[in-house]
Write an enzyme that holds these catalytic residues in place. Sequence first.
Site, PDB file in Angstrom:
ATOM      1  N   ASP A 232       0.847  -1.198   0.000  1.00  0.00           N
ATOM      2  CA  ASP A 232       0.000   0.000   0.000  1.00  0.00           C
ATOM      3  C   ASP A 232       0.872   1.234   0.000  1.00  0.00           C
ATOM      4  O   ASP A 232       2.069   1.168   0.286  1.00  0.00           O
ATOM      5  CB  ASP A 232      -0.884   0.025   1.253  1.00  0.00           C
ATOM      6  CG  ASP A 232      -0.047  -0.033   2.531  1.00  0.00           C
ATOM      7  OD1 ASP A 232       0.354   1.037   3.026  1.00  0.00           O
ATOM      8  OD2 ASP A 232       0.246  -1.148   3.025  1.00  0.00           O
ATOM      9  N   ASP A 234       1.502   4.525   2.129  1.00  0.00           N
ATOM     10  CA  ASP A 234       1.193   4.968   3.476  1.00  0.00           C
ATOM     11  C   ASP A 234       0.267   6.185   3.414  1.00  0.00           C
ATOM     12  O   ASP A 234       0.020   6.752   2.343  1.00  0.00           O
ATOM     13  CB  ASP A 234       2.491   5.300   4.225  1.00  0.00           C
ATOM     14  CG  ASP A 234       2.328   5.189   5.730  1.00  0.00           C
ATOM     15  OD1 ASP A 234       1.732   4.202   6.192  1.00  0.00           O
ATOM     16  OD2 ASP A 234       2.802   6.091   6.444  1.00  0.00           O
TER      17      ASP A 234
END
Length: 286
Positions: A232, A234
């Site tokens: 992902d 952040d």
Amino acid sequence: MRLIKISGEGISSGEVSESELGVGKPYVAVIGGSGLYDPGIFEEPVEVQLHTPYGLPSDNVIIGRVKGEWVAFLPRHGRGHRYPPHKIPYRANIWALKALGARVILSISAVGSLRQDYAPGDFVVPDQFVDMTKNREYTFYDGPRVCHVQIGLEPFSNDLRRLIIESASKYNKTHDSGCYVCIEGPRFSTKAESRIWRDVYGCDIIGMTLVPEVNLARELGMCYALLAVITDYDIWVPHQPVTAELVEKTMGEKLDLAKRVMTEVIPRIPKDVHLKCQETLKNACV
């Protein structure tokens, strides 16, 4: 799978003998991160339950063959993901792997990205780290023996990193360097913190488990390298929520590739590579 039970108190030399183990001693250990609880790459696997001076490891260690080489595997969070990052028994984990014969650790871990060009799904093989954890057991040397182990120039083994980069680059976009900031967890960063890690500290990826795992391995003279899987961006990215579900989903999509990389790398690791890593112990103790 056959279960072997060994009491750490009975290991007078600090290392399990081959006769106690009943199988070949592993030179390489793999530590699996979120979503990786079974290596799925072993032939002739056995489980080893090893009691250490620091308690039980996260789980039983699985030992088996990979292309003829005996290898140990330990799920960092335990099967079923029982341990959050700040409660992982890091000292027991590293002590157990060393006692079983491992001198090299290959780690797989999920991380978040702090750079636009380090995208979810990419691999990163970091070369530096920043420690922002707060309340962990960081050392085997709590006294009366005191040691200051210098790992600053090469916290990760460059020999292992080169092998991982060469293999991983064939199967997936792989970044050959990066600074990993390790936070305490288990919560994710605030947006303000995320911007600090990125803009002030200049870090590239973020996670919760590298420290003290890498510290402890190097204190025992073990070589350590990490294959980080970006799951992902952040929270510094606008409107990008980070969730446990997202981490598990992206990690799951890349696990087969990560296992393929490890299967290729393990037989290529020189059996004397740990000698260079043991240099960090010279003149370290008071």
